[in-house]
Design a protein around this motif. Structure first.
Motif, PDB file in Angstrom:
ATOM      1  N   UNK A  87       0.822  -1.209   0.000  1.00  0.00           N
ATOM      2  CA  UNK A  87       0.000   0.000   0.000  1.00  0.00           C
ATOM      3  C   UNK A  87       0.854   1.256   0.000  1.00  0.00           C
ATOM      4  N   UNK A  88       1.897   1.246   0.789  1.00  0.00           N
ATOM      5  CA  UNK A  88       2.820   2.386   0.836  1.00  0.00           C
ATOM      6  C   UNK A  88       3.431   2.624  -0.540  1.00  0.00           C
ATOM      7  N   UNK A  89       3.836   1.548  -1.194  1.00  0.00           N
ATOM      8  CA  UNK A  89       4.425   1.648  -2.527  1.00  0.00           C
ATOM      9  C   UNK A  89       3.416   2.220  -3.527  1.00  0.00           C
ATOM     10  N   UNK A  90       2.175   1.750  -3.483  1.00  0.00           N
ATOM     11  CA  UNK A  90       1.137   2.259  -4.384  1.00  0.00           C
ATOM     12  C   UNK A  90       0.915   3.755  -4.176  1.00  0.00           C
ATOM     13  N   UNK A  91       0.823   4.173  -2.922  1.00  0.00           N
ATOM     14  CA  UNK A  91       0.599   5.587  -2.622  1.00  0.00           C
ATOM     15  C   UNK A  91       1.799   6.416  -3.074  1.00  0.00           C
ATOM     16  N   UNK A  92       3.015   5.930  -2.827  1.00  0.00           N
ATOM     17  CA  UNK A  92       4.214   6.651  -3.277  1.00  0.00           C
ATOM     18  C   UNK A  92       4.223   6.811  -4.787  1.00  0.00           C
ATOM     19  N   UNK A  93       3.830   5.776  -5.501  1.00  0.00           N
ATOM     20  CA  UNK A  93       3.796   5.843  -6.960  1.00  0.00           C
ATOM     21  C   UNK A  93       2.701   6.809  -7.431  1.00  0.00           C
ATOM     22  N   UNK A  94       1.575   6.835  -6.733  1.00  0.00           N
ATOM     23  CA  UNK A  94       0.503   7.792  -7.071  1.00  0.00           C
ATOM     24  C   UNK A  94       0.982   9.223  -6.839  1.00  0.00           C
ATOM     25  N   UNK A  95       1.736   9.437  -5.767  1.00  0.00           N
ATOM     26  CA  UNK A  95       2.289  10.767  -5.493  1.00  0.00           C
ATOM     27  C   UNK A  95       3.242  11.175  -6.604  1.00  0.00           C
ATOM     28  N   UNK A  96       4.101  10.264  -7.028  1.00  0.00           N
ATOM     29  CA  UNK A  96       5.025  10.553  -8.124  1.00  0.00           C
ATOM     30  C   UNK A  96       4.264  10.873  -9.412  1.00  0.00           C
ATOM     31  N   UNK A  97       3.187  10.144  -9.651  1.00  0.00           N
ATOM     32  CA  UNK A  97       2.352  10.384 -10.832  1.00  0.00           C
ATOM     33  C   UNK A  97       1.752  11.789 -10.772  1.00  0.00           C
ATOM     34  N   UNK A  98       1.227  12.175  -9.602  1.00  0.00           N
ATOM     35  CA  UNK A  98       0.640  13.513  -9.443  1.00  0.00           C
ATOM     36  C   UNK A  98       1.692  14.592  -9.671  1.00  0.00           C
ATOM     37  N   UNK A  99       2.882  14.376  -9.150  1.00  0.00           N
ATOM     38  CA  UNK A  99       3.962  15.354  -9.344  1.00  0.00           C
ATOM     39  C   UNK A  99       4.358  15.454 -10.810  1.00  0.00           C
ATOM     40  N   UNK A 100       4.374  14.317 -11.510  1.00  0.00           N
ATOM     41  CA  UNK A 100       4.741  14.338 -12.930  1.00  0.00           C
ATOM     42  C   UNK A 100       3.713  15.106 -13.764  1.00  0.00           C
ATOM     43  N   UNK A 101       2.471  15.131 -13.284  1.00  0.00           N
ATOM     44  CA  UNK A 101       1.412  15.888 -13.955  1.00  0.00           C
ATOM     45  C   UNK A 101       1.328  17.324 -13.441  1.00  0.00           C
ATOM     46  N   UNK A 102       2.203  17.660 -12.503  1.00  0.00           N
ATOM     47  CA  UNK A 102       2.271  18.985 -11.874  1.00  0.00           C
ATOM     48  C   UNK A 102       0.949  19.353 -11.181  1.00  0.00           C
ATOM     49  N   UNK A 103       0.360  18.361 -10.527  1.00  0.00           N
ATOM     50  CA  UNK A 103      -0.868  18.596  -9.769  1.00  0.00           C
ATOM     51  C   UNK A 103      -0.506  19.088  -8.365  1.00  0.00           C
ATOM     52  N   UNK A 104      -1.408  19.799  -7.747  1.00  0.00           N
ATOM     53  CA  UNK A 104      -1.139  20.400  -6.444  1.00  0.00           C
ATOM     54  C   UNK A 104      -1.467  19.484  -5.276  1.00  0.00           C
ATOM     55  N   UNK A 105      -2.539  18.710  -5.395  1.00  0.00           N
ATOM     56  CA  UNK A 105      -2.962  17.880  -4.277  1.00  0.00           C
ATOM     57  C   UNK A 105      -3.430  16.504  -4.743  1.00  0.00           C
ATOM     58  N   UNK A 106      -3.465  15.604  -3.770  1.00  0.00           N
ATOM     59  CA  UNK A 106      -4.059  14.285  -3.965  1.00  0.00           C
ATOM     60  C   UNK A 106      -5.171  14.190  -2.937  1.00  0.00           C
ATOM     61  N   UNK A 107      -6.335  13.760  -3.364  1.00  0.00           N
ATOM     62  CA  UNK A 107      -7.502  13.704  -2.482  1.00  0.00           C
ATOM     63  C   UNK A 107      -8.135  12.321  -2.521  1.00  0.00           C
ATOM     64  N   UNK A 108      -8.498  11.842  -1.343  1.00  0.00           N
ATOM     65  CA  UNK A 108      -9.292  10.622  -1.199  1.00  0.00           C
ATOM     66  C   UNK A 108     -10.591  11.060  -0.535  1.00  0.00           C
ATOM     67  N   UNK A 109     -11.685  10.984  -1.266  1.00  0.00           N
ATOM     68  CA  UNK A 109     -13.001  11.337  -0.734  1.00  0.00           C
ATOM     69  C   UNK A 109     -13.431  10.223   0.221  1.00  0.00           C
ATOM     70  N   UNK A 110     -13.883  10.599   1.404  1.00  0.00           N
ATOM     71  CA  UNK A 110     -14.337   9.600   2.373  1.00  0.00           C
ATOM     72  C   UNK A 110     -15.671   9.021   1.916  1.00  0.00           C
ATOM     73  N   UNK A 111     -15.666   7.734   1.699  1.00  0.00           N
ATOM     74  CA  UNK A 111     -16.875   6.991   1.364  1.00  0.00           C
ATOM     75  C   UNK A 111     -16.946   5.808   2.318  1.00  0.00           C
ATOM     76  N   UNK A 112     -17.931   4.963   2.119  1.00  0.00           N
ATOM     77  CA  UNK A 112     -18.030   3.769   2.967  1.00  0.00           C
ATOM     78  C   UNK A 112     -16.846   2.837   2.758  1.00  0.00           C
ATOM     79  N   UNK A 113     -16.168   2.921   1.608  1.00  0.00           N
ATOM     80  CA  UNK A 113     -14.990   2.082   1.344  1.00  0.00           C
ATOM     81  C   UNK A 113     -13.753   2.563   2.085  1.00  0.00           C
ATOM     82  N   UNK A 114     -13.766   3.788   2.585  1.00  0.00           N
ATOM     83  CA  UNK A 114     -12.619   4.332   3.306  1.00  0.00           C
ATOM     84  C   UNK A 114     -12.807   4.007   4.785  1.00  0.00           C
ATOM     85  N   UNK A 115     -12.190   2.906   5.186  1.00  0.00           N
ATOM     86  CA  UNK A 115     -12.318   2.423   6.561  1.00  0.00           C
ATOM     87  C   UNK A 115     -11.441   3.238   7.509  1.00  0.00           C
TER      88      UNK A 115
END
Length: 138
Positions: A87-115
């Motif tokens: 999970x840590x690796x997946x999140x780190x890779x998502x962060x790198x992806x966001x940075x490569x796209x020059x995005x400012x933030x990463x957001x996880x909307x709280x839903x019932x799936x977010x325990x």
């Protein structure tokens, strides 16, 4: 073998088997998982990002973005491989992806799936909790 993460562009029989196992805790109907998976691969606005180890897909998340934010959903790691850094690796890779796209933030909307466990994990990865979402500043 080495842990890798990548964007899924086409389905394979093994990928479908692994995705079914990965998302069964969220959606119990295998036919429904398969149908959702097929729709996801055809949707240009969403991307399936998976972690693979020893020819098996053991973690995944769905990404989509607007001009400033990468949105993550359906974050999951196979129960038999949790607590091993996937999970840590997946999140780190998502962060790198966001940075490569020059995005400012990463957001996880709280839903019932977010325990509570996922929330604690994301906070440990540097996300901050807000009313209805968890955010990470790139």
């Amino acid at each position: 073998m080495r842990l890798s993460a990548f964007t899924v562009t086409e389905s394979t029989p093994q990928l479908l088997i692994d995705i079914t196992k990965l998302y069964r805790p969220f959606q119990h109907d295998e036919a429904e998982i398969s149908n959702s998976f097929d729709k996801l691969l055809q949707d240009d606005n969403q991307t399936l990002f998976v972690a693979k180890f020893n020819a098996r897909h053991i973690g995944g998340l769905i990404m989509q973005h607007d001009a400033t934010t990468l949105f993550l959903s359906c974050i999951a790691v196979r129960d038999i491989t949790q607590q091993r850094g996937v999970g840590k690796y997946l999140i780190q890779q998502a962060i790198e992806h966001a940075k490569s796209l020059q995005l400012e933030t990463i957001t996880v909307i709280k839903t019932t799936q977010v325990s509570a466990e996922l929330t604690a994990f994301l906070i440990h990865q540097g996300f901050t909790e807000q009313d209805s979402a968890l955010s990470f500043s790139c």
